[in-house]
Design a protein around this motif. Structure first.
Motif, PDB file in Angstrom:
ATOM      1  N   LEU A  42     -17.356  16.457   0.652  1.00  0.00           N
ATOM      2  CA  LEU A  42     -17.091  16.154  -0.751  1.00  0.00           C
ATOM      3  C   LEU A  42     -15.684  15.591  -0.891  1.00  0.00           C
ATOM      4  CD1 LEU A  42     -17.515  16.203  -3.813  1.00  0.00           C
ATOM      5  CD2 LEU A  42     -16.878  18.631  -3.790  1.00  0.00           C
ATOM      6  N   VAL A  43     -14.720  16.218  -0.255  1.00  0.00           N
ATOM      7  CA  VAL A  43     -13.335  15.754  -0.341  1.00  0.00           C
ATOM      8  C   VAL A  43     -13.226  14.314   0.152  1.00  0.00           C
ATOM      9  CG1 VAL A  43     -10.999  16.102   0.562  1.00  0.00           C
ATOM     10  CG2 VAL A  43     -12.373  18.073  -0.148  1.00  0.00           C
ATOM     11  N   ASP A  44     -13.894  14.010   1.256  1.00  0.00           N
ATOM     12  CA  ASP A  44     -13.808  12.673   1.840  1.00  0.00           C
ATOM     13  C   ASP A  44     -14.413  11.592   0.952  1.00  0.00           C
ATOM     14  OD1 ASP A  44     -12.544  13.695   4.036  1.00  0.00           O
ATOM     15  OD2 ASP A  44     -14.287  13.578   5.379  1.00  0.00           O
ATOM     16  N   ASP A  45     -15.287  11.970   0.036  1.00  0.00           N
ATOM     17  CA  ASP A  45     -15.959  10.965  -0.788  1.00  0.00           C
ATOM     18  C   ASP A  45     -15.139  10.525  -1.989  1.00  0.00           C
ATOM     19  OD1 ASP A  45     -18.189   9.449  -0.339  1.00  0.00           O
ATOM     20  OD2 ASP A  45     -19.539  10.653  -1.566  1.00  0.00           O
ATOM     21  N   TYR A  46     -14.059  11.233  -2.303  1.00  0.00           N
ATOM     22  CA  TYR A  46     -13.188  10.780  -3.391  1.00  0.00           C
ATOM     23  C   TYR A  46     -12.434   9.535  -2.937  1.00  0.00           C
ATOM     24  CZ  TYR A  46     -13.856  15.000  -6.214  1.00  0.00           C
ATOM     25  OH  TYR A  46     -14.389  15.998  -6.990  1.00  0.00           O
ATOM     26  N   VAL A  47     -12.493   8.483  -3.741  1.00  0.00           N
ATOM     27  CA  VAL A  47     -11.851   7.224  -3.366  1.00  0.00           C
ATOM     28  C   VAL A  47     -10.347   7.323  -3.521  1.00  0.00           C
ATOM     29  CG1 VAL A  47     -13.875   5.853  -3.996  1.00  0.00           C
ATOM     30  CG2 VAL A  47     -12.063   6.258  -5.700  1.00  0.00           C
ATOM     31  N   MET A  48      -9.659   6.306  -3.009  1.00  0.00           N
ATOM     32  CA  MET A  48      -8.224   6.181  -3.208  1.00  0.00           C
ATOM     33  C   MET A  48      -7.970   5.599  -4.601  1.00  0.00           C
ATOM     34  SD  MET A  48      -7.180   7.335  -0.309  1.00  0.00           S
ATOM     35  CE  MET A  48      -5.429   6.891  -0.241  1.00  0.00           C
ATOM     36  N   THR A  49      -6.724   5.618  -5.042  1.00  0.00           N
ATOM     37  CA  THR A  49      -6.420   5.119  -6.386  1.00  0.00           C
ATOM     38  C   THR A  49      -6.635   3.616  -6.516  1.00  0.00           C
ATOM     39  OG1 THR A  49      -4.087   4.999  -5.709  1.00  0.00           O
ATOM     40  CG2 THR A  49      -4.776   6.937  -6.968  1.00  0.00           C
ATOM     41  N   ASN A  50      -6.793   2.917  -5.390  1.00  0.00           N
ATOM     42  CA  ASN A  50      -7.117   1.482  -5.456  1.00  0.00           C
ATOM     43  C   ASN A  50      -8.617   1.234  -5.453  1.00  0.00           C
ATOM     44  OD1 ASN A  50      -7.843   1.977  -2.789  1.00  0.00           O
ATOM     45  ND2 ASN A  50      -6.157   0.796  -1.905  1.00  0.00           N
ATOM     46  N   GLY A  51      -9.411   2.307  -5.531  1.00  0.00           N
ATOM     47  CA  GLY A  51     -10.846   2.181  -5.623  1.00  0.00           C
ATOM     48  C   GLY A  51     -11.578   2.125  -4.298  1.00  0.00           C
ATOM     49  N   LYS A  52     -10.859   2.084  -3.185  1.00  0.00           N
ATOM     50  CA  LYS A  52     -11.493   1.980  -1.878  1.00  0.00           C
ATOM     51  C   LYS A  52     -11.790   3.358  -1.301  1.00  0.00           C
ATOM     52  CE  LYS A  52      -9.378  -2.452  -0.546  1.00  0.00           C
ATOM     53  NZ  LYS A  52     -10.641  -3.187  -0.360  1.00  0.00           N
ATOM     54  N   GLY A  53     -12.903   3.442  -0.553  1.00  0.00           N
ATOM     55  CA  GLY A  53     -13.199   4.651   0.176  1.00  0.00           C
ATOM     56  C   GLY A  53     -12.206   4.842   1.300  1.00  0.00           C
ATOM     57  N   ILE A  54     -12.046   6.076   1.764  1.00  0.00           N
ATOM     58  CA  ILE A  54     -10.989   6.360   2.734  1.00  0.00           C
ATOM     59  C   ILE A  54     -11.205   5.651   4.063  1.00  0.00           C
ATOM     60  CG2 ILE A  54     -10.461   8.573   1.659  1.00  0.00           C
ATOM     61  CD1 ILE A  54     -11.944   9.943   3.980  1.00  0.00           C
ATOM     62  N   LYS A  55     -12.428   5.231   4.348  1.00  0.00           N
ATOM     63  CA  LYS A  55     -12.702   4.554   5.614  1.00  0.00           C
ATOM     64  C   LYS A  55     -12.714   3.035   5.477  1.00  0.00           C
ATOM     65  CE  LYS A  55     -15.363   8.428   7.530  1.00  0.00           C
ATOM     66  NZ  LYS A  55     -16.672   8.874   8.092  1.00  0.00           N
ATOM     67  N   GLU A  56     -12.497   2.529   4.263  1.00  0.00           N
ATOM     68  CA  GLU A  56     -12.494   1.089   4.046  1.00  0.00           C
ATOM     69  C   GLU A  56     -11.146   0.481   4.439  1.00  0.00           C
ATOM     70  OE1 GLU A  56     -14.251  -0.537   0.386  1.00  0.00           O
ATOM     71  OE2 GLU A  56     -14.787   1.536  -0.115  1.00  0.00           O
ATOM     72  N   ALA A  57     -11.208  -0.722   4.956  1.00  0.00           N
ATOM     73  CA  ALA A  57      -9.973  -1.429   5.306  1.00  0.00           C
ATOM     74  C   ALA A  57      -9.132  -1.636   4.049  1.00  0.00           C
ATOM     75  CB  ALA A  57     -10.314  -2.778   5.946  1.00  0.00           C
ATOM     76  N   GLY A  58      -7.842  -1.373   4.186  1.00  0.00           N
ATOM     77  CA  GLY A  58      -6.938  -1.573   3.059  1.00  0.00           C
ATOM     78  C   GLY A  58      -6.893  -0.426   2.080  1.00  0.00           C
ATOM     79  N   SER A  59      -7.540   0.692   2.394  1.00  0.00           N
ATOM     80  CA  SER A  59      -7.554   1.834   1.463  1.00  0.00           C
ATOM     81  C   SER A  59      -6.178   2.494   1.357  1.00  0.00           C
ATOM     82  CB  SER A  59      -8.585   2.867   1.901  1.00  0.00           C
ATOM     83  OG  SER A  59      -8.174   3.539   3.079  1.00  0.00           O
ATOM     84  N   GLY A  60      -5.407   2.469   2.444  1.00  0.00           N
ATOM     85  CA  GLY A  60      -4.122   3.149   2.451  1.00  0.00           C
ATOM     86  C   GLY A  60      -4.213   4.624   2.778  1.00  0.00           C
ATOM     87  N   TYR A  61      -5.388   5.075   3.190  1.00  0.00           N
ATOM     88  CA  TYR A  61      -5.575   6.493   3.486  1.00  0.00           C
ATOM     89  C   TYR A  61      -4.811   6.885   4.740  1.00  0.00           C
ATOM     90  CZ  TYR A  61      -7.969  10.834   4.814  1.00  0.00           C
ATOM     91  OH  TYR A  61      -8.264  12.121   5.171  1.00  0.00           O
ATOM     92  N   ASN A  62      -4.146   8.020   4.661  1.00  0.00           N
ATOM     93  CA  ASN A  62      -3.395   8.560   5.781  1.00  0.00           C
ATOM     94  C   ASN A  62      -3.935   9.942   6.094  1.00  0.00           C
ATOM     95  OD1 ASN A  62      -1.566   9.569   7.629  1.00  0.00           O
ATOM     96  ND2 ASN A  62       0.254   9.180   6.382  1.00  0.00           N
ATOM     97  N   GLU A  63      -4.561  10.087   7.247  1.00  0.00           N
ATOM     98  CA  GLU A  63      -5.190  11.360   7.596  1.00  0.00           C
ATOM     99  C   GLU A  63      -4.172  12.488   7.692  1.00  0.00           C
ATOM    100  OE1 GLU A  63      -8.805  12.772  10.564  1.00  0.00           O
ATOM    101  OE2 GLU A  63      -7.311  11.337  11.312  1.00  0.00           O
ATOM    102  N   ASN A  64      -2.916  12.153   7.936  1.00  0.00           N
ATOM    103  CA  ASN A  64      -1.870  13.176   8.008  1.00  0.00           C
ATOM    104  C   ASN A  64      -1.293  13.520   6.627  1.00  0.00           C
ATOM    105  OD1 ASN A  64      -1.962  13.402  10.874  1.00  0.00           O
ATOM    106  ND2 ASN A  64      -0.841  11.452  11.007  1.00  0.00           N
ATOM    107  N   ASP A  65      -1.692  12.762   5.624  1.00  0.00           N
ATOM    108  CA  ASP A  65      -1.276  13.009   4.237  1.00  0.00           C
ATOM    109  C   ASP A  65      -2.491  12.732   3.346  1.00  0.00           C
ATOM    110  OD1 ASP A  65       0.222  13.516   1.979  1.00  0.00           O
ATOM    111  OD2 ASP A  65       1.173  11.536   1.940  1.00  0.00           O
ATOM    112  N   PRO A  66      -3.555  13.525   3.536  1.00  0.00           N
ATOM    113  CA  PRO A  66      -4.871  13.151   3.005  1.00  0.00           C
ATOM    114  C   PRO A  66      -5.055  13.266   1.498  1.00  0.00           C
ATOM    115  CG  PRO A  66      -4.973  15.330   3.981  1.00  0.00           C
ATOM    116  CD  PRO A  66      -3.600  14.797   4.278  1.00  0.00           C
TER     117      PRO A  66
END
Length: 540
Positions: free
Chosen positions: A300-324
């Protein structure tokens, strides 16, 4: 409405062997009961009291990939979610009996209301419509979980109940839709804006808008997309069937101070003598002083998108696994507590919740036996006004946000999700949630229908998390055999004696889901022992 339901809490049962205000030496008779308008209203209150219950509302998320129940709580939904249950499972047995009791209460009212002398005609039709809605709701629940079930709209005898056959699921669904359409004219609209409808003392009763929205939900689960659109368009940007809209602040929807707000279409009524203590099962034990057993999953946590609308596994999402947890969908922090979250407890003290092993203090960490095994806690529906952990906060069964999401999904399935539909649905929800990046709020015409389907489904999950709807969605989308046939995961850890996946995420439990067997629950063993005419579902 809340005050009315208090009467039921202290009653042994509306249709028990004697009238509540009669001397206990007198036996109950129909002529002694259906005497005046209040008798009819009391009978209706008994129907409302059996619309649903907290074990279902909260426990249903534990049946999905949104949540995990650690142990046998909520009537052993974990056994169902894990695929290790049989027809004697507590929840399987309870749901069948509970909703047939609901149906009996409604049938008693509809069959006997004409006996009440001098009952105002408009009120009689309204009371009957409310009872018919509750009966339709019960039949929908039964058909959704069990498929074919016994069907009747009159009060049947014990002997009849032991010989009745199951009626086809589709026939029951068509009955539900027919009822919801037939009762609309007899139901008042909501009075949020002060328009004509229920008086303030009757807030919480079933409205015309609820009948329309629930009809849309039934059509949605049946894949009848144009019918979903037609129903939703009776409520979106319209007022003749009720005045609905989005609240300005997402988190405030689920608070006592904002009950009966313009977003609520239908809710379970609590307060006074009718309360629940479920928050003790999902809040950190340093807040609720009890083991935390109903907890969010990493999926469930992983399915919340980033503030730019991208999923955490999408290119350009900006997701940082060390600062999730940085730059995530704002609804995430309004729904879930994670490592480093702060929460104000019942004493007004701000607590910092630490879930990583080795943290100090360690009370809420994953390696404490009373803490969340996933490292997450639900926050939505935390009621700081509750007394001795007993909450009277209403639980929302249908809200306007769901109407918008149903509309968006149906429009996309019809290949009609354009910029206008997007702006009225997904964009409206994201702007309300405080997204500001155009990548999240503006319509992307380059997305395919399949890509938009992913966006809509993800939006639905984030917006409605911990509202008991995910389990129905994964079943109607026929993805339950994918999302439930894998381990329940918790936070990523780098130390401790945990069972972990190759990426370091805690494996809390393993689940299985067999297709098609587990898409329907079995008819309970107890019921088939009582009625030999009840057949069993495939695989059971």
């Amino acid at each position: 409405m809340k005050k009315t339901l208090i009467i039921i809490v202290f009653a042994v049962g509306l249709f028990a062997c004697r009238k509540l205000d009669q001397p206990i030496t007198r036996e109950f008779t129909e002529t002694a009961y259906w005497r005046d308008t209040q008798d009819a209203l009391d009978a209706l209150s008994a129907c409302y009291e059996h619309l649903s219950k907290t074990d279902y509302f909260f426990g249903d998320d534990g049946l999905s990939d949104n949540a995990y129940v650690n142990g046998v709580g909520f009537q052993n939904v974990t056994a169902i979610a894990n695929g290790g249950y049989d027809p004697s499972n507590a929840r399987v047995k309870d749901t069948w009996g509970y909703y047939f009791t609901t149906i009996r209460r409604c049938n008693l009212l509809t069959e006997n209301i004409d006996k009440v002398p001098k009952l105002d005609s408009t009120l009689k039709h309204r009371i009957t419509a409310e009872a018919r809605f509750i009966r339709a709701y019960a039949y929908f629940q039964l058909a959704t979980w069990y498929g074919d079930v016994p069907f009747f709209t009159n009060v049947i005898s014990i002997d009849e109940s032991r010989t009745i056959n199951r009626t086809a699921k589709n026939s029951i669904i068509q009955f539900v839709l027919s009822e919801l359409n037939a009762i609309r004219a007899d139901l008042p609209v909501n009075n949020y804006s002060g328009s004509s409808g229920y008086a303030d003392k009757d807030k919480g009763r079933i409205t015309r808008g609820a009948a329309i929205a629930f009809s849309a939900r039934v059509h949605l689960y049946n894949g009848e997309w144009q019918a979903v659109v037609s129903d939703c368009e009776l409520l979106i940007n319209k007022t003749e069937n009720g005045t609905y809209g989005l609240m300005d602040d997402y988190a405030s929807i689920f608070t006592v101070g904002n009950e009966y707000n313009k977003e609520v279409v239908l809710d379970l009524q609590y307060g006074g003598g009718r309360t629940y203590d479920v928050l003790r099962s999902f809040m950190p034990q340093t807040v609720a002083l009890l083991r935390s057993v109903l907890v969010p999953t990493q999926d469930l946590v992983d399915d919340y998108v980033m503030t730019n609308g991208k999923g955490i596994k999408e290119a350009g999402s900006g997701y940082n696994e060390n600062d999730p947890y940085t730059n995530r969908d704002p609804r995430f922090n309004a729904t879930i507590l994670h490592h480093g979250s702060t929460v104000t407890d019942f004493n007004g003290v701000v607590q910092t919740i630490l879930t990583q092993p080795g943290s100090n203090p360690a009370t809420n960490t994953v390696d404490d036996q009373g803490a969340s095994p996933t490292g997450y806690y639900f926050y939505k529906y935390y009621d700081r006004t509750s007394t001795n952990y007993q909450s009277g906060l209403n639980l929302i069964l249908i809200r306007y946000a769901d109407v918008l999401l149903m509309y968006a999904e149906a429009k996309n399935e019809l290949a009609q999700l354009d910029a206008n539909v997007w702006n009225n649905t997904i964009r409206a929800l994201r702007v309300r949630a405080k997204f500001t990046d155009a990548g999240a709020t503006e319509f992307n015409a380059a997305l395919t229908q399949e890509q938009l389907r992913t966006v809509v489904r993800r939006e639905r999950r984030a917006e409605l998390a911990f509202e008991g709807l995910r389990v129905y969605d994964i079943r109607r989308w026929k993805i339950a055999d994918q999302v439930l046939a894998k381990p329940v995961r918790g936070i990523k850890v780098t130390s401790g004696a945990f069972n972990r996946d190759p990426n370091g995420y805690i494996i809390v439990a393993n689940r299985t889901f067999t297709n098609p067997k587990h898409y329907l629950w079995p008819v309970p063993t107890f019921e088939r022992d009582q009625n030999k005419n009840l057949s069993q579902n495939q695989g059971w």
